[in-house]
Design a protein around this motif. Structure first.
Motif, mmCIF file in Angstrom:
data_model
loop_
_atom_site.group_PDB
_atom_site.id
_atom_site.type_symbol
_atom_site.label_atom_id
_atom_site.label_comp_id
_atom_site.label_asym_id
_atom_site.label_seq_id
_atom_site.Cartn_x
_atom_site.Cartn_y
_atom_site.Cartn_z
ATOM 1 N N ASN A 137 -11.697 8.409 7.013
ATOM 2 C CA ASN A 137 -11.171 7.598 8.103
ATOM 3 C C ASN A 137 -10.862 6.205 7.557
ATOM 4 O O ASN A 137 -11.708 5.309 7.571
ATOM 5 C CB ASN A 137 -12.179 7.527 9.245
ATOM 6 N N LEU A 138 -9.651 6.033 7.064
ATOM 7 C CA LEU A 138 -9.285 4.754 6.455
ATOM 8 C C LEU A 138 -9.258 3.637 7.487
ATOM 9 O O LEU A 138 -9.685 2.514 7.207
ATOM 10 C CB LEU A 138 -7.927 4.884 5.769
ATOM 11 N N THR A 139 -8.759 3.937 8.669
ATOM 12 C CA THR A 139 -8.708 2.918 9.715
ATOM 13 C C THR A 139 -10.114 2.468 10.104
ATOM 14 O O THR A 139 -10.344 1.300 10.425
ATOM 15 C CB THR A 139 -7.970 3.461 10.950
ATOM 16 N N GLY A 140 -11.079 3.390 10.055
ATOM 17 C CA GLY A 140 -12.451 3.058 10.385
ATOM 18 C C GLY A 140 -13.228 2.446 9.243
ATOM 19 O O GLY A 140 -14.431 2.184 9.376
ATOM 20 N N GLY A 141 -12.579 2.238 8.100
ATOM 21 C CA GLY A 141 -13.223 1.559 6.977
ATOM 22 C C GLY A 141 -14.064 2.448 6.087
ATOM 23 O O GLY A 141 -14.864 1.943 5.292
ATOM 24 N N ALA A 146 -7.034 5.981 -0.413
ATOM 25 C CA ALA A 146 -7.265 7.406 -0.647
ATOM 26 C C ALA A 146 -6.175 7.950 -1.552
ATOM 27 O O ALA A 146 -5.037 7.475 -1.532
ATOM 28 C CB ALA A 146 -7.288 8.179 0.671
ATOM 29 N N ILE A 147 -6.557 8.928 -2.359
ATOM 30 C CA ILE A 147 -5.593 9.674 -3.167
ATOM 31 C C ILE A 147 -5.675 11.118 -2.683
ATOM 32 O O ILE A 147 -6.734 11.742 -2.770
ATOM 33 C CB ILE A 147 -5.916 9.590 -4.663
ATOM 34 N N ARG A 148 -4.576 11.610 -2.160
ATOM 35 C CA ARG A 148 -4.564 12.949 -1.580
ATOM 36 C C ARG A 148 -3.489 13.809 -2.213
ATOM 37 O O ARG A 148 -2.452 13.302 -2.654
ATOM 38 C CB ARG A 148 -4.334 12.874 -0.072
ATOM 39 N N TYR A 149 -3.778 15.113 -2.231
ATOM 40 C CA TYR A 149 -2.841 16.094 -2.769
ATOM 41 C C TYR A 149 -2.309 16.927 -1.607
ATOM 42 O O TYR A 149 -3.070 17.367 -0.744
ATOM 43 C CB TYR A 149 -3.551 17.008 -3.763
ATOM 44 N N GLY A 150 -1.018 17.120 -1.588
ATOM 45 C CA GLY A 150 -0.436 17.946 -0.539
ATOM 46 C C GLY A 150 1.017 17.596 -0.339
ATOM 47 O O GLY A 150 1.643 16.925 -1.164
ATOM 48 N N ASP A 156 1.171 7.942 10.809
ATOM 49 C CA ASP A 156 0.243 6.837 11.098
ATOM 50 C C ASP A 156 -0.479 6.312 9.860
ATOM 51 O O ASP A 156 -1.484 5.605 9.972
ATOM 52 C CB ASP A 156 -0.797 7.252 12.146
ATOM 53 N N LEU A 157 0.000 6.649 8.682
ATOM 54 C CA LEU A 157 -0.587 6.164 7.438
ATOM 55 C C LEU A 157 0.525 5.681 6.522
ATOM 56 O O LEU A 157 1.668 6.148 6.599
ATOM 57 C CB LEU A 157 -1.385 7.273 6.739
ATOM 58 N N ARG A 158 0.176 4.732 5.672
ATOM 59 C CA ARG A 158 1.133 4.288 4.645
ATOM 60 C C ARG A 158 0.958 5.186 3.428
ATOM 61 O O ARG A 158 -0.106 5.199 2.802
ATOM 62 C CB ARG A 158 0.876 2.831 4.280
ATOM 63 N N CYS A 159 1.978 5.930 3.104
ATOM 64 C CA CYS A 159 1.889 6.937 2.037
ATOM 65 C C CYS A 159 2.957 6.674 0.989
ATOM 66 O O CYS A 159 4.115 6.392 1.326
ATOM 67 C CB CYS A 159 2.069 8.348 2.602
ATOM 68 N N GLU A 160 2.556 6.764 -0.252
ATOM 69 C CA GLU A 160 3.515 6.631 -1.351
ATOM 70 C C GLU A 160 3.221 7.698 -2.391
ATOM 71 O O GLU A 160 2.083 7.865 -2.826
ATOM 72 C CB GLU A 160 3.425 5.240 -1.981
ATOM 73 N N LEU A 161 4.247 8.427 -2.781
ATOM 74 C CA LEU A 161 4.088 9.509 -3.743
ATOM 75 C C LEU A 161 3.833 8.941 -5.140
ATOM 76 O O LEU A 161 4.634 8.163 -5.656
ATOM 77 C CB LEU A 161 5.343 10.387 -3.753
ATOM 78 N N GLU A 270 -0.710 8.192 -2.674
ATOM 79 C CA GLU A 270 -1.559 7.044 -2.363
ATOM 80 C C GLU A 270 -1.478 6.825 -0.857
ATOM 81 O O GLU A 270 -0.387 6.741 -0.292
ATOM 82 C CB GLU A 270 -1.054 5.811 -3.096
ATOM 83 N N VAL A 271 -2.642 6.762 -0.210
ATOM 84 C CA VAL A 271 -2.681 6.663 1.245
ATOM 85 C C VAL A 271 -3.494 5.434 1.648
ATOM 86 O O VAL A 271 -4.607 5.219 1.158
ATOM 87 C CB VAL A 271 -3.312 7.938 1.867
ATOM 88 N N LEU A 272 -2.923 4.633 2.543
ATOM 89 C CA LEU A 272 -3.569 3.418 3.040
ATOM 90 C C LEU A 272 -3.534 3.407 4.560
ATOM 91 O O LEU A 272 -2.688 4.084 5.161
ATOM 92 C CB LEU A 272 -2.836 2.171 2.522
#
Length: 294
Positions: A137-141, A146-150, A156-161, A270-272
């Motif tokens: 839960n990035l919004t909840g701190g 985060a680094i995610r695969y998929g 609702d998230l800032r995502c960059e490949l 990369e997820v923020l």
């Protein structure tokens, strides 16, 4: 604020330490950015407070008395301790902490082996890795980044490949020797090892024009377990190029088929949090990560 009767004035001690180290009232004044007469005044005040002479003055030359030499050792040591404590406090204040949520497979098979380089470049950053299959839960701190695969991006998230994944079947050299994998159709003679993302096998099968609906498949929860099963010769894994590269380099796994597949948007992201500003520590980690992946 009243001075302690046990301690002389600090300005006098600083002047004494400088004169004792430099053996010059003039040079001490230049270092402390005060006049030579002000230095002399501080020394007289200190000698009167202690009741003993600290210097022998002969013309323009200055020498420490026996009492002065003994006292200089104590004062210089005290100033050194104060300087050390000040450096420690400033160093602690400059430290930054960064919590990174990521998949255990990415941490174990790629990131951990390279972390020494990040520590050398950024010793002021305390990196905390949180390997988990669950979304933080990035919004909840729960994490800073985060680094995610998929297949992203996600709403609702800032995502960059960070990197597009390339897929190719991999297996142990022993299994390849017993049951060669010379062409795509040979896959049907093997057990296919799959994590919770069987779409990887489907993407590769579409790419090579093969129907794997009737193949033997072993479903495993975590990609780490998939790789361990492949290393143990229990079947063929769909290799994620970034995570199997070190295993291929060591010869622990082989990729006999020259072709590989990709899927739109499939890779490491990369997820923020949606509106959060990335911290300087997060920026440093992101820049280092991109360089390593590139």
């Amino acid at each position: 604020m009243r001075s302690s009767p046990a301690l002389p004035p600090l300005h006098a001690l600083r002047a004494f330490e400088a004169v004792g180290r430099l053996l010059s009232f003039r040079r001490a004044g230049e270092e402390l950015l005060i006049t030579q007469s002000a230095v002399s005044h501080h020394i007289r005040t200190l000698e009167q407070s202690l009741g003993v002479p600290l210097f022998d003055r002969k013309g323009r030359s200055v020498a420490l008395t026996a009492a002065g030499a003994h006292y200089l050792g104590k004062v210089a040591g005290a100033f050194a301790l104060i300087a050390e404590g000040t450096r420690d406090i400033r160093s602690d204040a400059a430290r930054q902490s960064l919590v990174v949520s990521l998949l255990p497979s990415f941490a174990a098979n790629w990131l951990v082996a390279r972390l020494d380089g990040f520590g050398e470049m950024h010793p002021q950053i305390d990196l905390v890795l949180d390997p988990t299959l669950s979304w933080a839960n990035l919004t909840g701190g729960e994490a800073d980044i985060a680094i995610r695969y998929g297949v992203g991006p996600w709403p609702d998230l800032r995502c960059e490949l960070l990197a597009t994944e390339r897929l190719m079947p991999v297996l142990s050299p022993e299994l390849a020797a017993r049951r060669p994998l010379a062409r795509p159709a040979d896959i049907l003679d093997h057990t296919l090892l799959a994590s919770h993302r069987p779409t990887e096998w489907e993407a590769w099968a579409r790419h090579v024009g093969l129907d794997i609906a009737a193949s033997r498949q072993l479903q495993l929860t975590d990609y780490n377990i998939v790789l361990q099963a492949a290393l143990a010769g229990q079947g063929v894994a769909m290799g994620r190029s970034l995570l199997v590269a070190d295993h291929l380099r060591r010869g622990a796994l082989v990729a006999p088929l020259p072709d590989f597949a990709t899927a739109a948007g499939l890779g490491y992201w990369e997820v923020l949090p949606g509106r959060a500003q990335i911290s300087p520590a997060g920026t440093a980690f992101r820049d280092w990560l991109r360089l390593q992946i590139a």
